[in-house]
Motif scaffolding. Sequence first.
Motif, short mmCIF file in Angstrom:
data_model
loop_
_atom_site.label_atom_id
_atom_site.label_comp_id
_atom_site.label_asym_id
_atom_site.label_seq_id
_atom_site.Cartn_x
_atom_site.Cartn_y
_atom_site.Cartn_z
N LYS A 1 0.83 -1.21 0.00
CA LYS A 1 0.00 0.00 0.00
C LYS A 1 0.86 1.26 0.00
N ARG A 2 1.88 1.26 0.83
CA ARG A 2 2.77 2.44 0.87
C ARG A 2 3.55 2.58 -0.43
N ARG A 3 3.96 1.48 -0.99
CA ARG A 3 4.72 1.50 -2.26
C ARG A 3 3.83 2.05 -3.38
N ALA A 4 2.54 1.69 -3.36
CA ALA A 4 1.63 2.15 -4.41
C ALA A 4 1.39 3.65 -4.33
N ARG A 5 1.43 4.21 -3.12
CA ARG A 5 1.18 5.65 -2.95
C ARG A 5 2.39 6.50 -3.31
N MET A 6 3.56 5.88 -3.37
CA MET A 6 4.78 6.65 -3.62
C MET A 6 4.99 6.88 -5.11
N VAL A 7 5.37 8.08 -5.48
CA VAL A 7 5.65 8.41 -6.87
C VAL A 7 7.15 8.20 -7.10
N THR A 8 7.53 6.99 -7.39
CA THR A 8 8.93 6.64 -7.59
C THR A 8 9.06 5.76 -8.81
N SER A 9 10.27 5.33 -9.05
CA SER A 9 10.53 4.43 -10.17
C SER A 9 9.84 3.10 -9.94
N THR A 10 9.37 2.50 -11.02
CA THR A 10 8.71 1.20 -10.94
C THR A 10 9.69 0.05 -10.99
N LYS A 11 10.95 0.35 -11.00
CA LYS A 11 11.96 -0.70 -11.06
C LYS A 11 11.93 -1.55 -9.79
N GLN A 12 11.93 -2.85 -9.97
CA GLN A 12 11.86 -3.77 -8.83
C GLN A 12 13.21 -3.83 -8.13
N SER A 13 13.14 -3.98 -6.80
CA SER A 13 14.35 -4.13 -5.99
C SER A 13 14.14 -5.24 -4.97
N ILE A 14 15.12 -5.47 -4.11
CA ILE A 14 15.08 -6.62 -3.20
C ILE A 14 13.90 -6.58 -2.27
N SER A 15 13.46 -5.40 -1.85
CA SER A 15 12.34 -5.33 -0.90
C SER A 15 11.00 -5.70 -1.53
N ASP A 16 10.93 -5.70 -2.87
CA ASP A 16 9.67 -6.03 -3.54
C ASP A 16 9.36 -7.52 -3.53
N TYR A 17 10.39 -8.34 -3.46
CA TYR A 17 10.15 -9.79 -3.47
C TYR A 17 10.64 -10.50 -2.21
N ALA A 18 11.27 -9.77 -1.28
CA ALA A 18 11.79 -10.40 -0.06
C ALA A 18 10.65 -10.85 0.86
N GLY A 19 9.53 -10.07 0.91
CA GLY A 19 8.42 -10.43 1.79
C GLY A 19 7.76 -11.74 1.40
N PRO A 20 7.28 -11.89 0.15
CA PRO A 20 6.70 -13.19 -0.24
C PRO A 20 7.68 -14.34 -0.11
N ARG A 21 8.95 -14.08 -0.44
CA ARG A 21 9.94 -15.15 -0.32
C ARG A 21 10.08 -15.62 1.12
N ARG A 22 10.02 -14.68 2.08
CA ARG A 22 10.12 -15.06 3.48
C ARG A 22 8.89 -15.86 3.93
N ILE A 23 7.71 -15.46 3.45
CA ILE A 23 6.50 -16.20 3.81
C ILE A 23 6.56 -17.62 3.30
N TYR A 24 7.05 -17.79 2.05
CA TYR A 24 7.24 -19.14 1.51
C TYR A 24 8.21 -19.94 2.37
N PHE A 25 9.27 -19.28 2.80
CA PHE A 25 10.30 -19.95 3.60
C PHE A 25 9.73 -20.40 4.95
N ILE A 26 8.90 -19.56 5.57
CA ILE A 26 8.29 -19.93 6.87
C ILE A 26 7.33 -21.10 6.68
N TYR A 27 6.53 -21.05 5.59
CA TYR A 27 5.62 -22.17 5.31
C TYR A 27 6.40 -23.48 5.15
N LYS A 28 7.51 -23.43 4.41
CA LYS A 28 8.29 -24.65 4.18
C LYS A 28 8.87 -25.18 5.50
N ARG A 29 9.35 -24.29 6.35
CA ARG A 29 9.87 -24.73 7.66
C ARG A 29 8.75 -25.31 8.52
#
Length: 703
Positions: free
Chosen positions: A70-98
Amino acid sequence: MADTVQFYMEEMIPEMRDLEQKGIFSKKEISSIIKKRERFEYALKRRISKKADFLRYIEYEMNLETLRRKRRARMVTSTKQSISDYAGPRRIYFIYKRCLIKFKGDISIWLQFIEYAKKTGASRTLGKIFAQAIQLHPTNEKMWILAAAWEWEQNANIVAARVLLQRALRLNTTTESLWHEYFRLELVYIAKILARREVLGIDKSLEEVEKDLLKDADIDTDNMIKLPTVTGEELSAVEADENKLADKKNKTKKDKKAQTPLTAEKAETYKAEANPVLRGEIAMVVYTNGIAAIPNSFPFRKGFLDIAGSFIKPKPLKDDSIRQIYDSIYQDFKDVPEARAFVARRALDAHKVDEEGYAQAVAESVKEFWQSSEEGNPRTWELFVENMKAEYQKTQEENLKLYFSKTIDRIFSSAAKKKIDSEGLYLLQIDWILSSSTQSVGAISQAALAILDKAIAKYPQSRQLVLQQIRLLRTLPQSDQSARLPEIFARTLKIHTESFEVWREYITFVRTAYREDEMSRDEVEAAFLEAIRITTTLLPDVTEERAEIGEIKRSIGAWFLAWVHETEGIAGVRRVYQSLMKRSLPELSFFMACIRLEKQNSVVEVESRKAIAVLYDKAIHADEKNEETYLSYLKYLNETGQIEASNKVLWKASKAVADNDAFSQRVSEMLEGRWTEPSFGSTELDLDTDMDSHENDESAMSS
């Protein structure tokens, strides 16, 4: 343990740095996130980890990721993806696997993981999840069905979906839901192709095409864009260009074989009727193999027809196939009344009430029902009545309603002549008389009671017949009730001591008799005490089948206390519960009913506070591990400002409850006003509502 947690925390540094640089989270928020994650990681590294810890961690990360998006969508910045854009879902997958390494046998976690992967659109990961889940749980049909549905709905891969369900059926041959879902898959596939062919006009005849063209000719073209007309010279030039282009293509394909023209015979092979798949032959092979694997289940067979009937247009299964299923049910389940009734009403199921052929369908079904009733099975007659009554209620056409009414009357008279009766048939007859008779209320009640007297003489153990008799008698004047009901209750309570409804009717009758001066106060109290004595001796409700006994025990005492409170006030309530506690050890619900009445009196009076404290102590002693009792007590103590007593109760509860952390969370919710106090199983006896319901019964009969 600390090294592993430290390793996981260090892996978060690039992500946290990126979030701070983008301005999505402040330094203070990032510090709070790190502390919470560290706390969660240590919880997961306990010697005996809990599923709740993993689920809380996953819930926290999901909420955090939602906030970040939500905060990312409100910000007027570059749409280029960075580590914080995919780190959250990746961590959730990792917790599920554990979590699934620890709790691989928990189906609910697998289903949550699958749902999250679908939500995030992780197709490749979802395929791996399904493979692992099926490998660990090959006998769980839901996993196979979800995997097949994903292959068909998301990947449009009918072959893979079929293969999955075929493998599932090899391992789970007698699982009905798998056969049904495979059958449904084939029908959905056919319906989708038929709908597409209809849109493209592939299966239309020449006459249908001409009709469509005539319809198009009638379209108003005043508001449409008109294309310019083409002159003969322009048309000749276009044809010359096309001939040149065709000659050029023919030169490049000299070595290729000439394509054969599409003949009429070959065109016929492409029609839906000539295609075995589109004719539903694969679906019927599934049905044939399914009934071979599960031959003796009528609901299983009926399920196939229910699935086929759920499709409106286009119909994927032909009439011949439907008839084949009906014929197999008729042949294999001749001795099952439900199956015979189902086959008898197939003409009705094929038509809607307002359709043209409905009247003919009614005649065919009634004829089938009469033939099946000739065997003399009472259940067949019951189903005949139920089906006719259902159609009577559905139709609005007066002639049809009259026909159904006459047919139902004829069924009852024919059954009486042939001396065919049953408890269910008597109940249906009473219900029909009460709902359809045009006589006066008194005449209807007397006719129904006459039939009930005869029925109870034949079936004295029938609880439903006795309850119907009692309820009908209670619609009569009080003098008529007092003449017959005491004797009926004396006999019925010996036979149906474990029936909650019988006890409820009895207590309601006693209280109404007191209100109408038919019974004295002492007689009513004696009746209540005798009821408590009888129900106390009943065996406990240790199984689900005997849950009704627990409801009886909880309710009788509460009804007694409520009546005493109405007639004598709080002094009478104290007299009664102090006397009962000396005679026996009441259940938790009894003490909570006393507490409610004491609270209604006054929580400010010293005497009430002392009584409430004693009652809560008795209630806790009755069930020391019941968290709801502690929470109710703590809520009362905090509302009345008894903080010292509240701390003592909280300390005692922490020693008794099973999960102290979860209980502490519930205490916090209670203090914040987010906890609702339960009723503790007591059942209110609202005489006014009860009397209103009988008045409604009378008005229904009179109408």
